[in-house]
Design a protein around this motif. Structure first.
Motif, PDB file in Angstrom:
ATOM      1  N   ILE A  57      13.300  68.651 108.376  1.00  0.00           N
ATOM      2  CA  ILE A  57      14.424  68.459 107.459  1.00  0.00           C
ATOM      3  C   ILE A  57      14.354  67.076 106.824  1.00  0.00           C
ATOM      4  N   ALA A  58      14.090  66.053 107.637  1.00  0.00           N
ATOM      5  CA  ALA A  58      13.988  64.683 107.106  1.00  0.00           C
ATOM      6  C   ALA A  58      12.846  64.580 106.099  1.00  0.00           C
ATOM      7  N   LEU A  59      11.706  65.175 106.429  1.00  0.00           N
ATOM      8  CA  LEU A  59      10.557  65.158 105.519  1.00  0.00           C
ATOM      9  C   LEU A  59      10.911  65.841 104.203  1.00  0.00           C
ATOM     10  N   ASP A  60      11.474  67.019 104.278  1.00  0.00           N
ATOM     11  CA  ASP A  60      11.818  67.759 103.060  1.00  0.00           C
ATOM     12  C   ASP A  60      12.830  67.012 102.199  1.00  0.00           C
ATOM     13  N   ARG A  61      13.817  66.387 102.827  1.00  0.00           N
ATOM     14  CA  ARG A  61      14.832  65.628 102.067  1.00  0.00           C
ATOM     15  C   ARG A  61      14.206  64.437 101.341  1.00  0.00           C
ATOM     16  N   GLU A  62      13.354  63.707 102.039  1.00  0.00           N
ATOM     17  CA  GLU A  62      12.724  62.535 101.414  1.00  0.00           C
ATOM     18  C   GLU A  62      11.780  62.949 100.292  1.00  0.00           C
ATOM     19  N   ILE A  63      11.017  64.005 100.502  1.00  0.00           N
ATOM     20  CA  ILE A  63      10.093  64.474  99.469  1.00  0.00           C
ATOM     21  C   ILE A  63      10.878  64.944  98.251  1.00  0.00           C
ATOM     22  N   ASN A  64      11.963  65.674  98.480  1.00  0.00           N
ATOM     23  CA  ASN A  64      12.800  66.143  97.377  1.00  0.00           C
ATOM     24  C   ASN A  64      13.407  64.962  96.613  1.00  0.00           C
ATOM     25  N   ALA A  65      13.834  63.936  97.341  1.00  0.00           N
ATOM     26  CA  ALA A  65      14.411  62.759  96.682  1.00  0.00           C
ATOM     27  C   ALA A  65      13.387  62.100  95.755  1.00  0.00           C
ATOM     28  N   VAL A  66      12.154  61.970  96.222  1.00  0.00           N
ATOM     29  CA  VAL A  66      11.102  61.374  95.375  1.00  0.00           C
ATOM     30  C   VAL A  66      10.823  62.260  94.169  1.00  0.00           C
ATOM     31  N   ALA A  67      10.639  63.545  94.405  1.00  0.00           N
ATOM     32  CA  ALA A  67      10.279  64.471  93.326  1.00  0.00           C
ATOM     33  C   ALA A  67      11.340  64.526  92.234  1.00  0.00           C
ATOM     34  N   LYS A  68      12.605  64.389  92.605  1.00  0.00           N
ATOM     35  CA  LYS A  68      13.702  64.548  91.641  1.00  0.00           C
ATOM     36  C   LYS A  68      14.150  63.254  90.982  1.00  0.00           C
ATOM     37  N   THR A  69      13.640  62.102  91.438  1.00  0.00           N
ATOM     38  CA  THR A  69      14.054  60.820  90.861  1.00  0.00           C
ATOM     39  C   THR A  69      13.378  60.610  89.513  1.00  0.00           C
ATOM     40  N   GLY A  70      14.175  60.223  88.544  1.00  0.00           N
ATOM     41  CA  GLY A  70      13.664  60.017  87.193  1.00  0.00           C
ATOM     42  C   GLY A  70      13.181  58.604  86.940  1.00  0.00           C
ATOM     43  N   LYS A  71      12.679  58.408  85.752  1.00  0.00           N
ATOM     44  CA  LYS A  71      12.153  57.112  85.328  1.00  0.00           C
ATOM     45  C   LYS A  71      13.213  56.030  85.529  1.00  0.00           C
ATOM     46  N   GLY A  72      12.766  54.901  86.025  1.00  0.00           N
ATOM     47  CA  GLY A  72      13.665  53.782  86.281  1.00  0.00           C
ATOM     48  C   GLY A  72      13.985  53.612  87.759  1.00  0.00           C
ATOM     49  N   GLY A  73      13.800  54.665  88.550  1.00  0.00           N
ATOM     50  CA  GLY A  73      14.073  54.578  89.977  1.00  0.00           C
ATOM     51  C   GLY A  73      12.994  55.189  90.837  1.00  0.00           C
ATOM     52  N   ARG A  74      11.957  55.696  90.197  1.00  0.00           N
ATOM     53  CA  ARG A  74      10.917  56.435  90.923  1.00  0.00           C
ATOM     54  C   ARG A  74      10.178  55.591  91.944  1.00  0.00           C
ATOM     55  N   GLY A  75       9.758  54.390  91.554  1.00  0.00           N
ATOM     56  CA  GLY A  75       8.998  53.535  92.458  1.00  0.00           C
ATOM     57  C   GLY A  75       9.806  53.098  93.665  1.00  0.00           C
ATOM     58  N   TRP A  76      11.073  52.754  93.433  1.00  0.00           N
ATOM     59  CA  TRP A  76      11.941  52.326  94.533  1.00  0.00           C
ATOM     60  C   TRP A  76      12.198  53.490  95.488  1.00  0.00           C
ATOM     61  N   GLN A  77      12.448  54.679  94.948  1.00  0.00           N
ATOM     62  CA  GLN A  77      12.677  55.840  95.802  1.00  0.00           C
ATOM     63  C   GLN A  77      11.426  56.173  96.609  1.00  0.00           C
ATOM     64  N   LEU A  78      10.266  56.070  95.985  1.00  0.00           N
ATOM     65  CA  LEU A  78       9.016  56.321  96.705  1.00  0.00           C
ATOM     66  C   LEU A  78       8.880  55.357  97.878  1.00  0.00           C
ATOM     67  N   TRP A  79       9.166  54.080  97.636  1.00  0.00           N
ATOM     68  CA  TRP A  79       9.084  53.073  98.702  1.00  0.00           C
ATOM     69  C   TRP A  79      10.060  53.399  99.830  1.00  0.00           C
ATOM     70  N   LYS A  80      11.321  53.659  99.479  1.00  0.00           N
ATOM     71  CA  LYS A  80      12.342  53.940 100.497  1.00  0.00           C
ATOM     72  C   LYS A  80      11.963  55.164 101.330  1.00  0.00           C
ATOM     73  N   SER A  81      11.546  56.213 100.671  1.00  0.00           N
ATOM     74  CA  SER A  81      11.203  57.450 101.372  1.00  0.00           C
ATOM     75  C   SER A  81       9.966  57.274 102.240  1.00  0.00           C
ATOM     76  N   ALA A  82       8.952  56.596 101.725  1.00  0.00           N
ATOM     77  CA  ALA A  82       7.733  56.382 102.507  1.00  0.00           C
ATOM     78  C   ALA A  82       8.021  55.524 103.736  1.00  0.00           C
ATOM     79  N   ALA A  83       8.846  54.500 103.588  1.00  0.00           N
ATOM     80  CA  ALA A  83       9.195  53.646 104.732  1.00  0.00           C
ATOM     81  C   ALA A  83      10.006  54.429 105.760  1.00  0.00           C
ATOM     82  N   ALA A  84      10.955  55.242 105.298  1.00  0.00           N
ATOM     83  CA  ALA A  84      11.759  56.051 106.216  1.00  0.00           C
ATOM     84  C   ALA A  84      10.876  57.035 106.984  1.00  0.00           C
ATOM     85  N   LEU A  85       9.926  57.644 106.290  1.00  0.00           N
ATOM     86  CA  LEU A  85       9.024  58.578 106.956  1.00  0.00           C
ATOM     87  C   LEU A  85       8.029  57.847 107.853  1.00  0.00           C
ATOM     88  N   GLY A  86       7.710  56.610 107.507  1.00  0.00           N
ATOM     89  CA  GLY A  86       6.871  55.782 108.373  1.00  0.00           C
ATOM     90  C   GLY A  86       7.514  55.562 109.740  1.00  0.00           C
TER      91      GLY A  86
END
Length: 124
Positions: free
Chosen positions: A18-47
């Motif tokens: 569930i955590a993996l799917d939520r983080e992946i969905n958050a990255v996939a759905k984030t638009g321009k202007g927030g994509r890089g930050w969301q990728l960082w947050k999600s990757a760190a959380a999954l780390g």
């Protein structure tokens, strides 16, 4: 490099999935202007979960990268993205950062009660 607090056993538990799917969905759905930050947050959380042995790093890395492809972050800078190398570097660095604080997923008392009630209704 951080060693896992627990090695991955090959079995992804429900809460980790569930955590993996939520983080992946958050990255996939984030638009321009927030994509890089969301990728960082999600990757760190999954780390955090990789370090606790909850998820395999290869799967997490691939799913994060695919989500970054989906949201356009992997496009070259000339086309509005950060580029493949920058995305891979960001994923790697954020996972490494997240691995410094392992997080083992456990159900809260309320979640356990709700799960037990659901099972009782379902299997009576």
């Amino acid at each position: 490099e951080y060693a896992p607090a627990r090695p991955f056993t090959g079995d992804i538990k429900m809460l980790a999935q569930i955590a993996l799917d939520r983080e992946i969905n958050a990255v996939a759905k984030t638009g321009k202007g927030g994509r890089g930050w969301q990728l960082w947050k999600s990757a760190a959380a999954l780390g955090n979960l990789i370090a606790a042995g909850e998820l395999p790093e290869g799967l997490v890395t691939q799913r994060l990268y695919n989500a970054a492809v989906e949201n356009g972050l992997v496009l070259p800078p000339s086309k509005g993205g950060d580029g493949e190398r920058a995305v891979k570097n960001k994923i790697s660095a954020a996972i490494r950062k997240g691995r410094s604080t392992p997080r083992i997923l456990e159900l809260t008392w309320a979640e356990k009660r709700a799960l037990e009630a659901t099972k009782a209704r379902k299997f009576g």
